[in-house]
Write an enzyme that holds these catalytic residues in place. Structure first.
Site, PDB file in Angstrom:
ATOM      1  N   GLU A 155       0.844  -1.193   0.000  1.00 26.59           N
ATOM      2  CA  GLU A 155       0.000   0.000   0.000  1.00 26.59           C
ATOM      3  C   GLU A 155       0.879   1.242   0.000  1.00 26.59           C
ATOM      4  OE1 GLU A 155      -3.606   2.067   2.666  1.00 26.59           O
ATOM      5  OE2 GLU A 155      -2.731   0.164   3.283  1.00 26.59           O
ATOM      6  N   ASN A 170      -6.509   1.578   2.902  1.00 21.04           N
ATOM      7  CA  ASN A 170      -7.200   2.852   3.134  1.00 21.04           C
ATOM      8  C   ASN A 170      -6.811   3.907   2.109  1.00 21.04           C
ATOM      9  OD1 ASN A 170      -8.196   1.523   5.359  1.00 21.04           O
ATOM     10  ND2 ASN A 170      -7.003   2.673   6.850  1.00 21.04           N
ATOM     11  N   TYR A 218      -6.317  -8.838  11.897  1.00 26.27           N
ATOM     12  CA  TYR A 218      -5.017  -8.637  12.527  1.00 26.27           C
ATOM     13  C   TYR A 218      -5.101  -9.131  13.971  1.00 26.27           C
ATOM     14  CZ  TYR A 218      -4.021  -5.620   8.525  1.00 26.27           C
ATOM     15  OH  TYR A 218      -3.829  -5.138   7.260  1.00 26.27           O
ATOM     16  N   GLU A 226      -6.142  -9.211   3.673  1.00 30.27           N
ATOM     17  CA  GLU A 226      -5.301  -8.571   4.689  1.00 30.27           C
ATOM     18  C   GLU A 226      -5.292  -9.468   5.906  1.00 30.27           C
ATOM     19  OE1 GLU A 226      -5.660  -4.439   5.844  1.00 30.27           O
ATOM     20  OE2 GLU A 226      -6.349  -3.861   3.850  1.00 30.27           O
ATOM     21  N   GLN A 267       1.746  -6.184   5.594  1.00 32.24           N
ATOM     22  CA  GLN A 267       2.109  -5.964   4.208  1.00 32.24           C
ATOM     23  C   GLN A 267       3.437  -6.636   3.912  1.00 32.24           C
ATOM     24  OE1 GLN A 267       1.659  -1.901   2.841  1.00 32.24           O
ATOM     25  NE2 GLN A 267      -0.082  -1.545   4.189  1.00 32.24           N
ATOM     26  N   GLU A 317     -12.485  -1.908   2.771  1.00 33.80           N
ATOM     27  CA  GLU A 317     -13.044  -1.687   4.116  1.00 33.80           C
ATOM     28  C   GLU A 317     -14.099  -0.576   4.143  1.00 33.80           C
ATOM     29  OE1 GLU A 317      -9.851  -1.215   6.956  1.00 33.80           O
ATOM     30  OE2 GLU A 317      -9.147  -3.271   6.658  1.00 33.80           O
TER      31      GLU A 317
END
Length: 500
Positions: A27, A72, A244, A292, A350, A173
C-alpha cells in the site's frame, strides 16, 4: 515426553491450493513503497529506482500475487495521478495516512516491478471518492490492447502490451468509519454492483473481490456480507476478509490461540455466502479472499506515535517481530491452508516495512524479520493439495477459546514430486512434543527434512545489526517407526516427507 498424533489419508483431501493463497500486499502507506521497494539513489537501486536487495528477498519468498495500491489509501486515490511523465505528476495530500503522496510510483511502475519479482498484480479501485466511471476507465487503461482512448494513452506512456490484471478489489473496508467515503451495506452494495458490471463489460475475463466486513468484530458483521452479496452476487467472484491479531493482554497462551478466532471468522463468512447462494437459488459459489492478515503486535506502539503531518513516506506501523509473532503467523497460515477449498486468495499485510516480513533502512541494508520464514516456507512448500489432517494432541486452557490443542497443523501433498509437507506449530511453552503419524495410503513415505524455527528467547528479534538472531535450522531425523519427529517447545516446524 508427551506425544501428539496426526492422521492423514490419501483419499481425504480438502482442495487443490490456489497459489495465490500465499500473496501479499503493498500500500502507499508509510515506507512500503517509498524507501521500501523503491529508493532512488540506493546502492542497489535499478534504473527505475527499485531496490534490488528488496526484490531479491521478495523472489526468495516466491510471492504469487500482490494487492495494490491499498488499503485505506485507495479510497482517496486518483489513479490518473500516477501515470504519464513523472515530472508532471501532482503531489497530493494523502488523507488516509496524513502524508504527502508524490506519485513517483503508479500503476505502470508497479506493474513493471511485479514482473521483475515474478508476481501478479491485484488492483483495487477507489469506491470511496470515485466510482463506476473511474473504475471502468482503469480496467480499459490496464487491460485493453489498443484502439481506444485509455488503452492508447497507456501505449503513449511507453507500455505497449496490456498489463492483463486478473484480480480486482472493489474498494477497501467500506464499512469502516476511518475510511474516506464510508458507506452503508446498501450504499456499497449498489455501487459495487454497478462498478463490477461495467468492469466485466470492459474485460469479461477479470475476477472481482467485493468488500466484506473490516473484521468479524464489526457490529454489522455478518449482515454486511449478506447485504453486499445480495446486490453483487452474480458479478463478483470473492468476498474479502481482514484480520489482525495481537497480544494486547501480554498473555502468550491466549495470543497463540487467536487463530481459533480466525478459523471461526472464515466459517461464518462461508456460511453467509452460502446462505445468499441458497436465497438466490444460484449455482454459483462465492469464494473468499483473505486479502489482509497478519499480527500487528510488534507494530502496535508505532500506530500511537504519530509523525509530523504531511511527511513523505513517514515510518508507520513498523516494528521488529519476535519469535512469538512468527508462531502466530504460522498458525494463521495453517488456518488458511485448512480452508483452501474456499479461501483462494490470501495477502499477508504488508510485504515491506509496514507490518513487513522484509525491513529496510533508508540508504542502508534490508533484512528478514522472524515472520519472513513461515511465510516463505508455506509459499515454497505449500503448493499442492491440502489434506484433511486430523490432530490428536494435549490441550491447554484459554480464557477466550476454551481448551486449545498444543499442536496446530496442516498438510500439503505434492503428487508430482511424491512429497508431503506438514506445517506444525507447537504452542507448548514448557516442553517438546513427540509427533506420531498415521499415514494411511502413504506407504513408503519417510521424513527427509525437518526445518525448525525456534529460539531460547521467545522475544528474540532480527534487526539490521543482528539479522540472523532467529533463523530456521534443520534437526536430526528421528528413526522410529511410530514417531515422525519431535517438535521443540514454542516452534514452527516444516516436516517434509518423500516416498522412497
Amino acid at each position: 515426553m508427551k506425544t501428539a498424533e496426526i492422521t492423514l489419508d490419501k483419499d481425504y483431501r480438502i482442495s487443490l491450493i490456489d497459489k495465490r493463497l500465499y500473496g501479499s500486499f503493498i500500500e502507499h502507506m508509510g515506507r512500503a513503497v517509498y524507501n521500501g521497494i523503491y529508493e532512488k539513489g540506493h546502492r542497489t537501486a535499478d534504473s527505475m529506482g527499485f531496490r534490488r536487495d528488496v526484490s531479491d528477498l521478495v523472489k526468495e519468498i516466491d510471492v504469487p500475487i500482490v494487492r495494490y495500491p491499498g488499503g485505506n489509501f485507495v479510497s482517496g486515490y486518483n489513479w490518473e495521478d500516477g501515470i504519464g511523465p513523472v515530472e508532471q505528476r501532482p503531489r497530493r495530500l494523502e488523507l488516509a495516512w496524513n502524508s504527502i503522496e508524490t506519485n513517483e510510483v503508479g500503476i505502470n511502475e508497479f506493474a513493471q516491478w511485479a514482473k521483475l519479482v515474478g508476481t501478479e498484480v491485484m488492483l483495487a479501485v477507489n469506491l470511496g471518492t470515485r466510482g463506476v466511471d473511474a473504475a471502468r476507465n482503469l480496467v480499459e487503461y490496464c487491460n485493453h490492447p489498443s484502439g481506444t482512448y485509455w488503452s492508447d494513452l497507456r501505449i503513449s506512456h511507453g507500455v505497449k502490451e496490456p498489463h492483463k490484471v486478473k484480480v480486482w478489489c472493489l474498494g477497501n473496508e467500506m464499512d469502516g468509519s476511518w475510511q474516506i467515503g464510508t458507506k452503508t451495506a446498501e450504499e456499497y452494495g449498489r455501487i459495487a454492483c454497478e462498478a463490477a458490471k461495467v468492469m466485466k463489460w470492459v474485460d469479461p475475463s477479470i475476477e472481482l473481490v467485493a468488500c466484506g466486513s473490516s473484521s468479524n468484530h464489526m457490529p454489522t458483521f455478518p449482515q454486511w456480507e449478506a447485504t453486499v452479496l445480495e446486490h453483487t452476487y452474480e458479478y463478483v467472484d470473492y468476498i474479502s476478509l481482514h484480520r489482525y491479531l495481537g497480544n494486547t493482554d501480554n498473555d502468550l497462551g491466549e495470543y497463540l490461540a487467536q487463530s481459533v478466532d480466525m478459523d471461526e471468522f472464515i466459517k461464518s463468512v462461508i456460511a453467509t455466502c452460502d446462505y445468499v447462494k441458497a436465497k438466490k437459488r444460484s449455482k454459483k459459489t462465492i469464494n473468499l479472499s483473505f486479502d489482509e492478515w497478519n499480527t500487528s503486535q510488534s507494530c502496535r506502539i508505532n500506530y500511537d506515535k504519530k509523525p509530523e503531518p504531511w511527511m513523505i513516506a513517514p515510518p508507520l506501523a513498523e516494528g521488529l517481530y519476535n519469535l512469538e509473532d512468527a508462531l502466530v503467523v504460522g498458525c494463521m497460515i495453517i488456518t488458511l491452508i485448512k480452508h483452501a477449498d474456499r479461501v483462494k486468495i490470501g495477502c499477508l499485510a504488508q510485504l515491506v516495512n509496514v507490518l513487513g516480513p522484509i525491513m529496510t533502512q533508508n540508504g542502508g541494508p534490508s533484512w528478514r524479520q522472524t515472520i519472513f520464514y513461515p511465510y516463505m516456507h508455506a509459499s515454497r512448500y505449500g503448493r499442492g493439495i491440502a489434506l484433511d489432517i486430523k490432530v490428536n494432541a494435549p490441550m491447554y486452557e484459554t480464557k477466550a477459546f476454551g481448551d486449545v490443542p498444543f499442536i496446530e497443523a496442516a498438510a500439503v501433498l505434492d503428487e508430482e514430486a511424491s512429497e508431503i509437507t506438514i506445517f506444525a506449530v507447537n504452542r507448548n511453552q514448557d516442553e517438546a512434543l513427540a509427533l506420531k503419524g498415521n499415514l494411511n495410503g502413504f506407504e513408503g513415505y519417510k521424513v527427509k527434512e525437518h526445518i525448525v524455527l525456534d529460539s531460547k528467547d521467545p522475544k528474540a528479534v532480527n534487526s539490521a545489526e543482528h539479522p540472523d538472531t532467529v533463523v530456521p535450522h534443520t534437526v536430526e531425523i528421528v528413526h522410529e517407526d511410530d514417531i515422525i519427529t519431535v517438535l521443540p517447545k514454542l516452534s514452527w516446524n516444516v516436516i517434509r516427507l518423500q516416498r522412497v
